[in-house]
Design a protein around this motif. Structure first.
Motif, PDB file in Angstrom:
ATOM      1  N   GLU A  25       0.847  -1.188   0.000  1.00  0.00           N
ATOM      2  CA  GLU A  25       0.000   0.000   0.000  1.00  0.00           C
ATOM      3  C   GLU A  25       0.888   1.246   0.000  1.00  0.00           C
ATOM      4  OE1 GLU A  25      -2.852   2.237   3.242  1.00  0.00           O
ATOM      5  OE2 GLU A  25      -2.603   0.064   3.391  1.00  0.00           O
ATOM      6  N   LEU A  26       0.596   2.175  -0.886  1.00  0.00           N
ATOM      7  CA  LEU A  26       1.335   3.433  -0.957  1.00  0.00           C
ATOM      8  C   LEU A  26       0.816   4.424   0.079  1.00  0.00           C
ATOM      9  CD1 LEU A  26       1.680   4.271  -4.758  1.00  0.00           C
ATOM     10  CD2 LEU A  26       3.531   4.221  -3.096  1.00  0.00           C
ATOM     11  N   GLU A  27       1.730   5.197   0.655  1.00  0.00           N
ATOM     12  CA  GLU A  27       1.392   6.304   1.557  1.00  0.00           C
ATOM     13  C   GLU A  27       0.421   5.873   2.657  1.00  0.00           C
ATOM     14  OE1 GLU A  27       3.071   9.116   1.494  1.00  0.00           O
ATOM     15  OE2 GLU A  27       4.164   8.393  -0.254  1.00  0.00           O
ATOM     16  N   HIS A  28       0.850   4.914   3.425  1.00  0.00           N
ATOM     17  CA  HIS A  28       0.034   4.357   4.515  1.00  0.00           C
ATOM     18  C   HIS A  28       0.180   5.205   5.782  1.00  0.00           C
ATOM     19  CE1 HIS A  28      -1.759   1.473   7.240  1.00  0.00           C
ATOM     20  NE2 HIS A  28      -0.696   1.628   8.025  1.00  0.00           N
ATOM     21  N   SER A  29      -0.932   5.557   6.364  1.00  0.00           N
ATOM     22  CA  SER A  29      -0.931   6.279   7.638  1.00  0.00           C
ATOM     23  C   SER A  29      -1.316   5.317   8.749  1.00  0.00           C
ATOM     24  CB  SER A  29      -1.922   7.436   7.603  1.00  0.00           C
ATOM     25  OG  SER A  29      -2.021   8.027   8.888  1.00  0.00           O
ATOM     26  N   ASP A  30      -0.512   5.312   9.814  1.00  0.00           N
ATOM     27  CA  ASP A  30      -0.846   4.483  10.976  1.00  0.00           C
ATOM     28  C   ASP A  30      -1.537   5.310  12.054  1.00  0.00           C
ATOM     29  OD1 ASP A  30       1.133   5.971  12.216  1.00  0.00           O
ATOM     30  OD2 ASP A  30       2.462   4.285  12.599  1.00  0.00           O
ATOM     31  N   GLY A  31      -1.887   6.550  11.726  1.00  0.00           N
ATOM     32  CA  GLY A  31      -2.536   7.439  12.673  1.00  0.00           C
ATOM     33  C   GLY A  31      -1.584   8.430  13.295  1.00  0.00           C
ATOM     34  N   HIS A  32      -0.289   8.127  13.255  1.00  0.00           N
ATOM     35  CA  HIS A  32       0.727   9.005  13.823  1.00  0.00           C
ATOM     36  C   HIS A  32       1.673   9.530  12.755  1.00  0.00           C
ATOM     37  CE1 HIS A  32      -0.472   7.918  17.880  1.00  0.00           C
ATOM     38  NE2 HIS A  32      -0.504   6.666  17.474  1.00  0.00           N
ATOM     39  N   LYS A  33       1.909   8.710  11.751  1.00  0.00           N
ATOM     40  CA  LYS A  33       2.839   9.079  10.685  1.00  0.00           C
ATOM     41  C   LYS A  33       2.396   8.387   9.413  1.00  0.00           C
ATOM     42  CE  LYS A  33       6.033   5.316  11.681  1.00  0.00           C
ATOM     43  NZ  LYS A  33       5.032   4.603  12.443  1.00  0.00           N
ATOM     44  N   THR A  34       2.984   8.822   8.295  1.00  0.00           N
ATOM     45  CA  THR A  34       2.729   8.194   7.009  1.00  0.00           C
ATOM     46  C   THR A  34       4.034   7.604   6.508  1.00  0.00           C
ATOM     47  OG1 THR A  34       0.979   9.786   6.509  1.00  0.00           O
ATOM     48  CG2 THR A  34       1.907   8.576   4.658  1.00  0.00           C
ATOM     49  N   VAL A  35       3.964   6.360   6.042  1.00  0.00           N
ATOM     50  CA  VAL A  35       5.133   5.690   5.484  1.00  0.00           C
ATOM     51  C   VAL A  35       4.926   5.529   3.987  1.00  0.00           C
ATOM     52  CG1 VAL A  35       5.781   4.487   7.610  1.00  0.00           C
ATOM     53  CG2 VAL A  35       4.215   3.389   6.004  1.00  0.00           C
ATOM     54  N   ASP A  36       6.044   5.438   3.250  1.00  0.00           N
ATOM     55  CA  ASP A  36       5.961   5.351   1.796  1.00  0.00           C
ATOM     56  C   ASP A  36       5.215   4.102   1.334  1.00  0.00           C
ATOM     57  OD1 ASP A  36       7.378   7.753   1.452  1.00  0.00           O
ATOM     58  OD2 ASP A  36       9.297   6.710   1.545  1.00  0.00           O
ATOM     59  N   LEU A  37       5.592   2.953   1.875  1.00  0.00           N
ATOM     60  CA  LEU A  37       4.908   1.705   1.535  1.00  0.00           C
ATOM     61  C   LEU A  37       4.675   0.884   2.791  1.00  0.00           C
ATOM     62  CD1 LEU A  37       7.214   1.919  -1.114  1.00  0.00           C
ATOM     63  CD2 LEU A  37       5.505   0.312  -1.840  1.00  0.00           C
ATOM     64  N   CYS A  38       3.559   0.192   2.788  1.00  0.00           N
ATOM     65  CA  CYS A  38       3.221  -0.700   3.898  1.00  0.00           C
ATOM     66  C   CYS A  38       2.790  -2.040   3.320  1.00  0.00           C
ATOM     67  CB  CYS A  38       2.078  -0.106   4.713  1.00  0.00           C
ATOM     68  SG  CYS A  38       1.445  -1.205   5.998  1.00  0.00           S
ATOM     69  N   ILE A  39       3.352  -3.096   3.879  1.00  0.00           N
ATOM     70  CA  ILE A  39       2.932  -4.454   3.547  1.00  0.00           C
ATOM     71  C   ILE A  39       2.353  -5.003   4.853  1.00  0.00           C
ATOM     72  CG2 ILE A  39       3.629  -6.695   2.620  1.00  0.00           C
ATOM     73  CD1 ILE A  39       6.094  -5.128   1.405  1.00  0.00           C
ATOM     74  N   LYS A  40       1.062  -4.751   5.054  1.00  0.00           N
ATOM     75  CA  LYS A  40       0.413  -5.026   6.343  1.00  0.00           C
ATOM     76  C   LYS A  40       0.531  -6.470   6.792  1.00  0.00           C
ATOM     77  CE  LYS A  40      -3.096  -1.445   6.422  1.00  0.00           C
ATOM     78  NZ  LYS A  40      -4.539  -1.163   6.442  1.00  0.00           N
ATOM     79  N   ASP A  41       0.236  -7.411   5.888  1.00  0.00           N
ATOM     80  CA  ASP A  41       0.205  -8.804   6.312  1.00  0.00           C
ATOM     81  C   ASP A  41       1.571  -9.313   6.750  1.00  0.00           C
ATOM     82  OD1 ASP A  41       0.925  -8.535   3.640  1.00  0.00           O
ATOM     83  OD2 ASP A  41      -0.208 -10.270   2.948  1.00  0.00           O
ATOM     84  N   ALA A  42       2.655  -8.687   6.272  1.00  0.00           N
ATOM     85  CA  ALA A  42       4.010  -9.062   6.692  1.00  0.00           C
ATOM     86  C   ALA A  42       4.546  -8.120   7.771  1.00  0.00           C
ATOM     87  CB  ALA A  42       4.956  -9.069   5.498  1.00  0.00           C
ATOM     88  N   ARG A  43       3.743  -7.113   8.156  1.00  0.00           N
ATOM     89  CA  ARG A  43       4.106  -6.116   9.181  1.00  0.00           C
ATOM     90  C   ARG A  43       5.453  -5.466   8.833  1.00  0.00           C
ATOM     91  NH1 ARG A  43       0.300  -5.748  12.524  1.00  0.00           N
ATOM     92  NH2 ARG A  43       1.391  -4.769  14.230  1.00  0.00           N
ATOM     93  N   PHE A  44       5.455  -4.850   7.669  1.00  0.00           N
ATOM     94  CA  PHE A  44       6.674  -4.384   7.037  1.00  0.00           C
ATOM     95  C   PHE A  44       6.429  -2.997   6.438  1.00  0.00           C
ATOM     96  CE2 PHE A  44       9.912  -6.440   3.823  1.00  0.00           C
ATOM     97  CZ  PHE A  44      10.835  -5.447   4.094  1.00  0.00           C
ATOM     98  N   TYR A  45       7.216  -2.020   6.843  1.00  0.00           N
ATOM     99  CA  TYR A  45       7.183  -0.688   6.247  1.00  0.00           C
ATOM    100  C   TYR A  45       8.417  -0.510   5.378  1.00  0.00           C
ATOM    101  CZ  TYR A  45       3.699   0.909   9.739  1.00  0.00           C
ATOM    102  OH  TYR A  45       2.594   1.076  10.511  1.00  0.00           O
TER     103      TYR A  45
END
Length: 111
Positions: free
Chosen positions: A25-45
């Protein structure tokens, strides 16, 4: 939190990972910050960083703090300098390594 526009390098990496079946996922926000890419199921930014992330002390400290927060949330962060995207062979090697790392993390994920 304001929606950021993905960089050319982030979008390129995202598209390459998606072609390999990685649910990034591009430009993922976790509520505190935004990361360039997020691979949620692998818990990887993944952060695609400009050189200032390596050449300015205050930015290095901010990145370390952000990474620590991510660690506390169970996410690991990989930083990739955007300058390496100019070399196609290195880019492809990085994509392959990320795809393999994601598969390994998913294989060891607890149900």
């Amino acid at each position: 939190m304001t929606q950021r526009t993905p960089t050319e390098q982030s979008r390129r990496l995202h598209d390459a990972l998606r072609k390999h079946g990685v649910n990034a996922e591009l430009e993922h926000s976790d509520g505190h910050k935004t990361v360039d890419l997020c691979i949620k199921d692998a818990r990887f930014y993944i952060e695609v960083d400009g050189l200032h992330h390596l050449t300015h002390a205050d930015q290095i400290i901010r990145d370390l703090q952000r990474d620590h927060y991510s660690d506390d949330e169970g996410f690991s962060t990989l930083h990739i300098p955007n300058a390496i995207f100019k070399n196609e062979q290195i880019f492809e090697s990085i994509v392959e390594a990320i795809v393999t790392a994601v598969k390994k993390r998913l294989a060891t994920k607890q149900p």
